[in-house]
Design a protein around this motif. Structure first.
Motif, short mmCIF file in Angstrom:
data_model
loop_
_atom_site.label_atom_id
_atom_site.label_comp_id
_atom_site.label_asym_id
_atom_site.label_seq_id
_atom_site.Cartn_x
_atom_site.Cartn_y
_atom_site.Cartn_z
N SER A 277 -1.07 -44.93 4.73
CA SER A 277 -1.05 -45.94 3.69
C SER A 277 -1.72 -44.94 2.41
O SER A 277 -1.99 -43.78 2.69
CB SER A 277 -1.74 -47.00 3.85
N GLY A 278 -1.99 -45.83 1.37
CA GLY A 278 -2.60 -45.29 0.05
C GLY A 278 -4.00 -44.69 0.30
O GLY A 278 -4.60 -43.89 -0.15
N GLY A 279 -4.80 -45.31 1.34
CA GLY A 279 -6.22 -45.03 1.37
C GLY A 279 -6.52 -44.61 3.01
O GLY A 279 -7.50 -43.99 3.07
N GLY B 51 -0.52 -41.43 1.23
CA GLY B 51 0.00 -42.35 0.19
C GLY B 51 -0.54 -41.88 -1.27
O GLY B 51 -0.05 -41.53 -2.43
N GLY C 137 1.56 -49.03 7.46
CA GLY C 137 1.08 -48.61 6.29
C GLY C 137 2.18 -48.61 5.27
O GLY C 137 3.38 -48.26 5.61
N GLY C 138 1.98 -48.47 3.90
CA GLY C 138 2.86 -48.48 3.00
C GLY C 138 3.77 -47.20 3.04
O GLY C 138 4.96 -47.23 2.75
N VAL C 139 3.32 -46.14 3.54
CA VAL C 139 4.20 -44.73 3.20
C VAL C 139 5.10 -44.87 4.54
O VAL C 139 6.28 -44.20 4.31
CB VAL C 139 3.33 -43.61 3.48
N PHE D 153 1.14 -38.63 -2.15
CA PHE D 153 2.37 -39.02 -2.93
C PHE D 153 2.01 -39.65 -4.29
O PHE D 153 2.78 -39.15 -5.33
CB PHE D 153 3.07 -40.25 -2.12
N ASP D 154 1.01 -40.52 -4.46
CA ASP D 154 0.69 -40.91 -5.80
C ASP D 154 0.25 -39.72 -6.78
O ASP D 154 0.63 -39.89 -8.10
CB ASP D 154 -0.54 -42.10 -5.65
N CYS E 47 5.28 -53.42 6.18
CA CYS E 47 4.59 -51.79 6.27
C CYS E 47 3.70 -52.04 4.90
O CYS E 47 2.61 -51.48 5.09
CB CYS E 47 5.51 -50.87 5.81
N THR E 48 4.24 -52.31 3.83
CA THR E 48 3.16 -52.53 2.78
C THR E 48 2.19 -53.69 2.79
O THR E 48 2.45 -54.43 3.56
CB THR E 48 3.96 -52.46 1.12
N PRO F 102 3.09 -47.04 -8.25
CA PRO F 102 2.64 -46.15 -7.23
C PRO F 102 3.97 -45.03 -6.96
O PRO F 102 5.32 -45.27 -7.26
CB PRO F 102 2.80 -47.09 -6.01
N GLY F 103 3.46 -44.03 -6.90
CA GLY F 103 4.41 -42.71 -6.87
C GLY F 103 5.44 -42.69 -5.56
O GLY F 103 6.52 -42.12 -5.77
N ALA G 130 7.38 -46.90 4.70
CA ALA G 130 8.52 -47.56 4.23
C ALA G 130 9.51 -46.23 3.85
O ALA G 130 10.71 -46.48 3.53
CB ALA G 130 8.18 -48.45 2.75
N HIS H 161 -8.25 -54.94 8.02
CA HIS H 161 -7.03 -54.76 7.41
C HIS H 161 -6.28 -53.53 8.04
O HIS H 161 -5.14 -54.02 8.16
CB HIS H 161 -7.41 -54.16 5.98
N HIS I 273 -2.64 -53.88 9.81
CA HIS I 273 -1.52 -53.08 9.80
C HIS I 273 -0.90 -52.49 11.29
O HIS I 273 0.22 -52.55 11.51
CB HIS I 273 -1.53 -51.54 9.13
O1 KG4 Z 1 -0.31 -49.92 2.77
P1 KG4 Z 1 -0.30 -49.98 1.38
O2 KG4 Z 1 0.71 -51.07 0.76
O3 KG4 Z 1 -1.65 -50.00 0.58
C1 KG4 Z 1 -2.71 -49.59 1.16
O4 KG4 Z 1 -3.15 -48.30 0.68
O5 KG4 Z 1 -3.60 -50.01 2.18
O6 KG4 Z 1 0.26 -48.43 0.87
C2 KG4 Z 1 0.48 -48.07 -0.43
C3 KG4 Z 1 0.83 -46.47 -0.65
C4 KG4 Z 1 1.03 -46.07 -2.01
O7 KG4 Z 1 0.23 -44.86 -1.87
C5 KG4 Z 1 2.40 -45.96 -1.84
O8 KG4 Z 1 2.73 -44.94 -2.92
C6 KG4 Z 1 2.88 -45.40 -0.73
O9 KG4 Z 1 2.21 -46.53 0.13
N1 KG4 Z 1 4.24 -45.76 -0.39
C7 KG4 Z 1 5.21 -45.06 -0.26
C8 KG4 Z 1 6.58 -45.69 -0.20
N2 KG4 Z 1 6.32 -46.84 -0.59
C9 KG4 Z 1 4.95 -47.09 -0.71
N3 KG4 Z 1 5.16 -43.45 -0.08
C10 KG4 Z 1 6.29 -42.85 0.12
N4 KG4 Z 1 7.57 -43.38 0.33
C11 KG4 Z 1 7.70 -44.70 0.04
N5 KG4 Z 1 8.97 -45.20 -0.16
#
Ligand code: KG4
Ligand code: ZN
Length: 347
Positions: A142-144, A169, A275-277, A172-173, A306-307, A184-185, A279, A118, A122
């Motif tokens: 990312s979140g993890g 991430g 990764g999600g962050v 943030f959450d 990115c997510t 998600p935060g 974004a 995974h 990314h």
């Molecule tokens: O990559 P991802 O979709 O999932 C994995 O963790 O693999 O990332 C999700 C994370 C979450 O913690 C979410 O809060 C964060 O990405 N995230 C953001 C934003 N959009 C998503 N963090 C900060 N600002 C954003 N705009």
């Protein structure tokens, strides 16, 4: 090299996703379909992802999502060159659902299988979108995960730094939860921060200025908790986000120095965000500036890529397939699967 058409499947967290991508390394590739079903509504009442609920939802939705991805792309199973699925790291129940489905499809259609990491998916997304050449510097947020890596090629990663506690991430959450915002935060904090004063609350920047490129966020989160009661939400969100931006830019600057030493021949190398962050607009802006000040060209996939998504998994399948790197049908799902070992310190 011949273009390959690959079906990708992603089920390692709370997105059930399937996509079909066609292309050739180094990219860019063509996304023929990209279907993402987010399970957010199922997890929201719990303030985070519940593994058992996630696995059950993947079982219920995946067959339909795969059918949608194939039909939106206008391809049949027999048109594919390979089937790729995330086989770790992630929540093991979900990973098992995706990988087992991919094995069944590959066996039924007589196609080779690619077991995708995974994190590598990314990492390679900027090749799918922009054809970024190796080597490049990767900030995976990312979140993890929260890592800085030198990416030399498929399966060739050098770990420059990683988080010693929370992923960014996750920070943030957790901060969003402290402010009473739903999961998600990240996006909520970003929206709030846009109308707040980033200087309102003095918050720590753990590890800033230290040797190496490791990250730490737990002290920052604790500091937010201490002032959260009765705080101005927008100001606190802005102050927190600014602290994160400062930490990420400081650590990335250190990694850039090391990258330049290790890859002296790389001309205007890319700094890739994934990764999600990634974004987050404030983070994108600050790292773009840092990149141009240091001779790196910044590459950030669009927020949707990115997510978590399956187009990145299909693309990783394309890149592996072109190198003949397929996996046997007995390949196992992995809850843990680091891209590279512990960072070398004091170099
Ligand atoms: O990559 P991802 O979709 O999932 C994995 O963790 O693999 O990332 C999700 C994370 C979450 O913690 C979410 O809060 C964060 O990405 N995230 C953001 C934003 N959009 C998503 N963090 C900060 N600002 C954003 N705009
Ligand atoms: Zn992810």
């Amino acid at each position: 090299m011949r273009a390959l058409t690959v079906l990708g499947i992603e089920t390692s967290c709370d997105e059930t996703a399937a996509a079909v991508v066609r292309g050739c390394a180094p990219g860019p590739g063509e996304i023929l379909s990209n279907i993402v079903f987010s399970q957010l509504d199922a997890h929201r009442p719990y303030g985070g992802v519940v593994p058992e609920i996630a696995a059950r939802a993947h079982v219920e939705r995946l067959d339909d999502i795969v059918a949608q991805a194939l039909s939106a792309a206008g391809v049949r199973l027999s048109d594919l060159d390979a089937v790729a699925a995330t086989s770790g790291p992630g929540l093991i129940g979900g990973v098992m659902v995706g990988l087992t489905t991919a094995k069944a499809l590959a066996l039924a259609a007589g196609k080779p299988l690619v077991a995708v990491n995974h994190l590598e998916a990314h990492a390679l997304t900027a090749r799918l979108t922009e054809g970024v050449e190796f080597p490049f510097l990767l900030l995976l947020i990312s979140g993890g995960h929260c890592q800085l890596l030198g990416v030399e090629g498929i399966g060739k990663f050098r770990l420059y730094g990683t988080t010693i506690d929370d992923a960014v991430g996750e920070a943030f959450d957790k901060v969003a939860k402290l402010l009473g915002l739903p999961y998600p935060g990240g996006p909520r904090i970003e929206a709030l921060a846009a109308r707040g004063n980033a200087k309102a609350y003095p918050l720590p920047r753990p590890l800033r200025g230290r040797e190496g490129a490791d990250f730490s966020f737990s002290g920052l989160k604790t500091a937010v908790r201490q002032v959260a009661d009765g705080a101005n939400q927008a100001d606190l969100a802005a102050s927190f986000q600014q602290a994160v931006v400062d930490i990420l830019t400081d650590r990335t600057a250190t990694a850039m120095e090391r990258f330049k030493v290790e890859f002296p021949d790389a001309q205007s190398p890319a700094l890739v965000l994934a990764g999600g962050v990634a974004a987050n607009g404030a983070i994108r802006g600050a790292l773009s500036q840092l990149g141009s000040a240091n001779g790196f060209s910044i590459k950030i996939p669009p927020p949707k890529l990115c997510t978590d998504n399956a187009a990145m998994v299909a693309w990783a399948g394309v890149e592996h397939g072109q190198l003949g790197l397929f996996d046997g049908i007995g390949v196992s799902p992995k809850a843990r699967w680091p891209l590279a070992g512990t960072p070398a310190r004091g170099e």
